[in-house]
Motif scaffolding. Structure first.
Motif, PDB file in Angstrom:
ATOM      1  N   LYS A  69       0.836  -1.199   0.000  1.00 24.02           N
ATOM      2  CA  LYS A  69       0.000   0.000   0.000  1.00 24.02           C
ATOM      3  C   LYS A  69       0.872   1.251   0.000  1.00 24.02           C
ATOM      4  CE  LYS A  69      -2.231   3.464   2.334  1.00 24.02           C
ATOM      5  NZ  LYS A  69      -1.848   4.404   3.390  1.00 24.02           N
ATOM      6  N   PHE A  70       0.535   2.201  -0.849  1.00 21.28           N
ATOM      7  CA  PHE A  70       1.274   3.461  -0.910  1.00 21.28           C
ATOM      8  C   PHE A  70       0.351   4.599  -0.520  1.00 21.28           C
ATOM      9  CE2 PHE A  70       3.524   0.479  -3.482  1.00 21.28           C
ATOM     10  CZ  PHE A  70       4.859   0.745  -3.201  1.00 21.28           C
ATOM     11  N   GLY A  71       0.727   5.332   0.520  1.00 22.24           N
ATOM     12  CA  GLY A  71      -0.074   6.446   1.005  1.00 22.24           C
ATOM     13  C   GLY A  71       0.101   7.680   0.122  1.00 22.24           C
ATOM     14  N   GLY A  72      -0.681   8.704   0.437  1.00 22.56           N
ATOM     15  CA  GLY A  72      -0.694   9.916  -0.369  1.00 22.56           C
ATOM     16  C   GLY A  72       0.684  10.523  -0.634  1.00 22.56           C
ATOM     17  N   THR A  73       1.502  10.631   0.407  1.00 27.32           N
ATOM     18  CA  THR A  73       2.809  11.257   0.199  1.00 27.32           C
ATOM     19  C   THR A  73       3.721  10.386  -0.663  1.00 27.32           C
ATOM     20  OG1 THR A  73       3.385  10.336   2.354  1.00 27.32           O
ATOM     21  CG2 THR A  73       2.978  12.704   2.267  1.00 27.32           C
ATOM     22  N   SER A  74       3.454   9.072  -0.681  1.00 25.13           N
ATOM     23  CA  SER A  74       4.295   8.166  -1.474  1.00 25.13           C
ATOM     24  C   SER A  74       3.942   8.185  -2.958  1.00 25.13           C
ATOM     25  CB  SER A  74       4.166   6.738  -0.947  1.00 25.13           C
ATOM     26  OG  SER A  74       4.475   6.692   0.422  1.00 25.13           O
ATOM     27  N   PHE A  95      -9.586   2.879  -0.115  1.00 23.91           N
ATOM     28  CA  PHE A  95     -10.521   3.780   0.577  1.00 23.91           C
ATOM     29  C   PHE A  95     -11.936   3.764   0.023  1.00 23.91           C
ATOM     30  CE2 PHE A  95     -11.472   8.576   0.173  1.00 23.91           C
ATOM     31  CZ  PHE A  95     -11.953   8.795   1.447  1.00 23.91           C
ATOM     32  N   GLN A  96     -12.221   2.898  -0.992  1.00 21.92           N
ATOM     33  CA  GLN A  96     -13.554   2.974  -1.586  1.00 21.92           C
ATOM     34  C   GLN A  96     -14.176   1.608  -1.794  1.00 21.92           C
ATOM     35  OE1 GLN A  96     -13.130   3.380  -6.159  1.00 21.92           O
ATOM     36  NE2 GLN A  96     -11.783   4.935  -5.319  1.00 21.92           N
ATOM     37  N   GLY A  97     -15.480   1.626  -1.904  1.00 24.10           N
ATOM     38  CA  GLY A  97     -16.217   0.413  -2.187  1.00 24.10           C
ATOM     39  C   GLY A  97     -17.527   0.774  -2.852  1.00 24.10           C
ATOM     40  N   ILE A  98     -18.456  -0.171  -2.802  1.00 22.41           N
ATOM     41  CA  ILE A  98     -19.749   0.064  -3.443  1.00 22.41           C
ATOM     42  C   ILE A  98     -20.820  -0.609  -2.590  1.00 22.41           C
ATOM     43  CG2 ILE A  98     -19.615  -2.005  -4.879  1.00 22.41           C
ATOM     44  CD1 ILE A  98     -20.734  -0.286  -7.153  1.00 22.41           C
ATOM     45  N   ASP A  99     -21.990   0.013  -2.486  1.00 20.77           N
ATOM     46  CA  ASP A  99     -23.019  -0.620  -1.647  1.00 20.77           C
ATOM     47  C   ASP A  99     -23.968  -1.444  -2.515  1.00 20.77           C
ATOM     48  OD1 ASP A  99     -24.863   1.078  -2.816  1.00 20.77           O
ATOM     49  OD2 ASP A  99     -25.403   2.130  -0.969  1.00 20.77           O
ATOM     50  N   GLU A 100     -24.981  -2.019  -1.883  1.00 19.20           N
ATOM     51  CA  GLU A 100     -25.879  -2.929  -2.604  1.00 19.20           C
ATOM     52  C   GLU A 100     -26.581  -2.253  -3.760  1.00 19.20           C
ATOM     53  OE1 GLU A 100     -28.508  -4.614   0.270  1.00 19.20           O
ATOM     54  OE2 GLU A 100     -27.528  -6.576   0.092  1.00 19.20           O
ATOM     55  N   GLY A 130      -8.194   8.082   5.750  1.00 15.74           N
ATOM     56  CA  GLY A 130      -7.118   7.129   6.031  1.00 15.74           C
ATOM     57  C   GLY A 130      -7.496   5.693   5.686  1.00 15.74           C
ATOM     58  N   GLY A 131      -8.621   5.510   5.006  1.00 14.33           N
ATOM     59  CA  GLY A 131      -9.179   4.176   4.800  1.00 14.33           C
ATOM     60  C   GLY A 131      -8.423   3.276   3.838  1.00 14.33           C
ATOM     61  N   SER A 132      -7.443   3.812   3.127  1.00 15.30           N
ATOM     62  CA  SER A 132      -6.689   2.947   2.206  1.00 15.30           C
ATOM     63  C   SER A 132      -5.933   1.856   2.959  1.00 15.30           C
ATOM     64  CB  SER A 132      -5.684   3.761   1.394  1.00 15.30           C
ATOM     65  OG  SER A 132      -6.361   4.675   0.585  1.00 15.30           O
ATOM     66  N   ASP A 133      -5.515   2.141   4.170  1.00 15.10           N
ATOM     67  CA  ASP A 133      -4.864   1.112   4.988  1.00 15.10           C
ATOM     68  C   ASP A 133      -5.813  -0.073   5.159  1.00 15.10           C
ATOM     69  OD1 ASP A 133      -2.646   2.691   5.478  1.00 15.10           O
ATOM     70  OD2 ASP A 133      -3.444   3.503   7.350  1.00 15.10           O
ATOM     71  N   THR A 134      -7.074   0.257   5.419  1.00 14.82           N
ATOM     72  CA  THR A 134      -8.063  -0.791   5.643  1.00 14.82           C
ATOM     73  C   THR A 134      -8.281  -1.600   4.362  1.00 14.82           C
ATOM     74  OG1 THR A 134      -9.089   0.416   7.435  1.00 14.82           O
ATOM     75  CG2 THR A 134     -10.465  -1.198   6.331  1.00 14.82           C
ATOM     76  N   THR A 135      -8.341  -0.906   3.225  1.00 18.16           N
ATOM     77  CA  THR A 135      -8.445  -1.632   1.951  1.00 18.16           C
ATOM     78  C   THR A 135      -7.285  -2.614   1.811  1.00 18.16           C
ATOM     79  OG1 THR A 135      -9.406   0.353   0.948  1.00 18.16           O
ATOM     80  CG2 THR A 135      -8.636  -1.378  -0.556  1.00 18.16           C
ATOM     81  N   ALA A 136      -6.083  -2.137   2.120  1.00 22.98           N
ATOM     82  CA  ALA A 136      -4.895  -2.972   1.930  1.00 22.98           C
ATOM     83  C   ALA A 136      -4.943  -4.217   2.809  1.00 22.98           C
ATOM     84  CB  ALA A 136      -3.636  -2.160   2.233  1.00 22.98           C
TER      85      ALA A 136
END
Ligand code: ASP
Ligand code: MG
Length: 591
Positions: free
Chosen positions: A7-12, A136-141, A151-157
């Motif tokens: 995972k690469f954060g914004g600054t990376s 950081f993103q998804g889709i609902d039903e 900061g949700g990209s960590d969670t995606t990773a």
């Protein structure tokens, strides 16, 4: 073939050069024989810029449209990353959350992951691609785009790593790893090599800011080792694991949550169900309450205080206002200029004097403690925001966190303190993704409670109290300092029953010398602990606990909450009944 998630954060990925550098890291990992999934955040401060744009249009943008807007940040960076890898002569494909099949609930701007389909990812990997997933993103039903919270990209990773049974999850960021505290505030802060999920969870929400706390919940649930390291150096970084080989230090880090707000609801009728009503109102708005403290009731009424993020204050007060009217409570007060300082460490539970050291450090700087809560591995205090940075420095220094830990000596006998969840358990959990998981419910009937009543709320009092208790060799367990009225505060502590007499004597002497009312006590209390993953981020947990207790007519004396536990103290006679009620209430979450 082994799978690596990077995972690469914004600054990376802040500019084209950095994007190319990140692309090379992924290519290198692929050449070493791995299948590689990259998770990428929006470039630099792009998400902030998008939020700013929205605010220029309206103060209250619809949450659905906010997600539509914010998700574009990550869409830009994944496309550029795929181009970068192509330009370096390798195969890559970028995918949005929806294209991958990251299904979430519909709570826009803080959605939770419900399921992840791995088919498309695996297909693309098997075709030799580096797969670049938008963080950081998804889709609902209903096919609406959702985002997982800042900061949700960590969670995606970490979620992708769990779903793919990846061999490693590397988080590339702009710092070298996890530090004993924020090095921007305390330059002496030291990097830690290894830290446990529980410590990291407590630190993350205590304000350490390194990782999204939900990502650590995922890691813990699915036993994914997470490697935090710098994009810009070859420093070995920090491993977040179940059982670190940590030297025997009681405290591993200190943290500050700067922007907190304190709400006190006054004169809540002291009957089962009243606290529940208040907590449900707030939980219904998806606001996480943090330090929750209930003052010992007087004349049939109790004051209940709690903290929330300052940004959540307006919505919180709307809920509180309703609750006050419906309960017939006296009213409420709030203070939006408070910060929370916490110290965290697995070794804390077994070593006496930790609380005293922390309170003493603050007293020496003349900083007043407004509220105290503890868990087995964390002590948190609330202070005025203007003193927060000074408080953090003082506490960091008091525990000598700047010095490298002594070599050799390991925690306990070196045997793992947590059982690794079995394969079957992990599979069952995978079905539940971000749903609440309760691992254990414990009843401790060996303790007593003593409450120091109506102490003058001035710097140094907590320190003095705990010095005296420590001197008498009393190891206190729970500590709760409530917000007092008229500059008076109550401090309640629990301790082994054998120490009760001694503690009453110390409290009595202190009351006499300060001219306070005599201490109160309960010779046998029951401490009920509910231990799990997602205890705080699932806003309804405390409410559910109170609901099941209220149904049995059981009154709660003290409450402590943390990332991994909710502890309540009850009259000892109610222990067994409460345990049964709780096991029933959470039966569905015990996986
Ligand atoms: N871009 C999002 C944010 O800034 C997600 C992330 O960076 O993890 O919060
Ligand atoms: Mg970020």
């Amino acid at each position: 073939m082994s799978i690596i998630v990077q995972k690469f954060g914004g600054t990376s990925v802040a500019d084209s050069k950095k994007i190319l550098a990140a692309a090379r890291k992924a290519i290198r990992a692929q050449k070493e024989g791995n299948q590689v999934v990259m998770v990428v955040s929006a470039m630099g401060k792009n998400t902030d810029a998008l939020i700013d744009l929205a605010k220029q249009i309206t103060d209250e943008p619809p949450a659905r449209e906010m997600d539509m807007l914010l998700s574009t940040g990550e869409q830009v960076s994944v496309a550029l990353m795929a181009m970068a890898i192509h330009s370096l002569g390798h195969k890559a494909i970028s995918l949005t959350g929806a294209q991958i099949g990251i299904m979430t609930d519909s709570i826009h701007t803080k959605a939770r992951i419900r399921s992840i389909s791995t088919e498309r990812l695996r297909e693309a990997l098997d075709e030799g691609n580096i797969v670049i997933a938008a963080g950081f993103q998804g889709i609902d039903e209903a096919n609406n785009i959702t985002t997982l919270g800042r900061g949700g990209s960590d969670t995606t990773a970490v979620a992708l790593a769990a779903a793919l049974h990846a061999d490693a999850c590397e988080i590339y960021t702009d710092v070298d790893g996890v530090y004993t505290t924020d090095p921007r505030i305390v330059p002496e802060a030291r990097q830690t090599r290894q830290i446990s999920y529980d410590e990291m969870l407590e630190l993350a929400t205590a304000g350490a800011g390194v990782m999204h706390n939900r990502s650590i919940e995922f890691a813990k649930k699915f036993n994914v080792p997470v490697h935090v390291r710098s994009s810009f150096s070859d420093n070995p970084g920090t491993m977040i694991v179940r059982d670190p080989e940590a030297p025997d230090m009681p405290v591993c880090g200190a943290a500050m949550a700067k922007n907190e707000a304190l709400v006190t609801v006054l004169g809540v009728p002291d009957r089962p169900g009243a606290a529940l009503h208040l907590f449900s109102k707030v939980a219904d708005k998806n606001i996480a309450m943090d330090m929750i403290v209930q003052n010992e009731g007087a004349e049939g009424h109790a004051d209940i205080s709690f903290t929330v993020f300052r940004d959540d204050l307006p919505a919180t007060l709307r809920a509180v206002d309703d609750a006050v009217k419906e309960l017939g409570a006296e009213g409420y007060t709030c203070d939006e200029n408070v910060s929370k300082i916490s110290v965290v460490g697995l070794g804390m539970a077994t070593q006496p004097g930790i609380a005293g050291t922390m309170f003493r450090a603050l007293a020496e700087k003349g900083i007043n403690i407004q509220m105290i809560t503890t868990s087995e591995i964390k002590i948190s205090v609330l202070v005025a925001r203007e003193f927060a940075q000074e408080a953090l420095r003082a506490v960091h220094e008091a525990f000598e966190l700047q010095s490298p830990p002594p070599d050799g000596k390991l925690h306990g006998d070196g045997s793992p303190r947590h059982a690794t969840p079995s394969e079957a358990k992990l599979l069952a959990r995978l079905q539940r993704m971000e749903k609440l998981i309760i691992e254990q419910i414990d009843l401790d009937e060996t303790q007593s409670r003593v409450t120091f009543v109506s102490l003058p709320d001035i710097p140094g009092l907590a320190a003095q109290t705990f010095d005296e208790l420590a001197e008498a060799g009393i190891v206190v367990d729970m500590i709760v300092q409530s917000v007092g009225r008229g500059n008076r505060a109550n401090i309640s502590v629990t301790m082994p029953q054998k120490d009760l007499e001694n503690a009453i004597r110390i409290a009595g002497q202190q009351a006499e010398s300060l001219g306070c009312p005599p201490p109160t006590h309960c010779p046998k209390v029951a401490k009920l602990s509910v231990f799990g993953v997602g205890m705080r981020s699932h806003t309804g947990v405390a409410a559910r606990m109170f609901q099941s207790l209220a149904k049995e007519g059981i009154n709660v004396e003290l409450i402590n909450t943390s990332e991994v536990r909710v502890n309540v103290v009850l009259d000892g006679r109610d222990g067994k009944k409460a345990l049964a009620a709780m096991k029933k209430e959470f039966a569905d979450a015990m996986v």
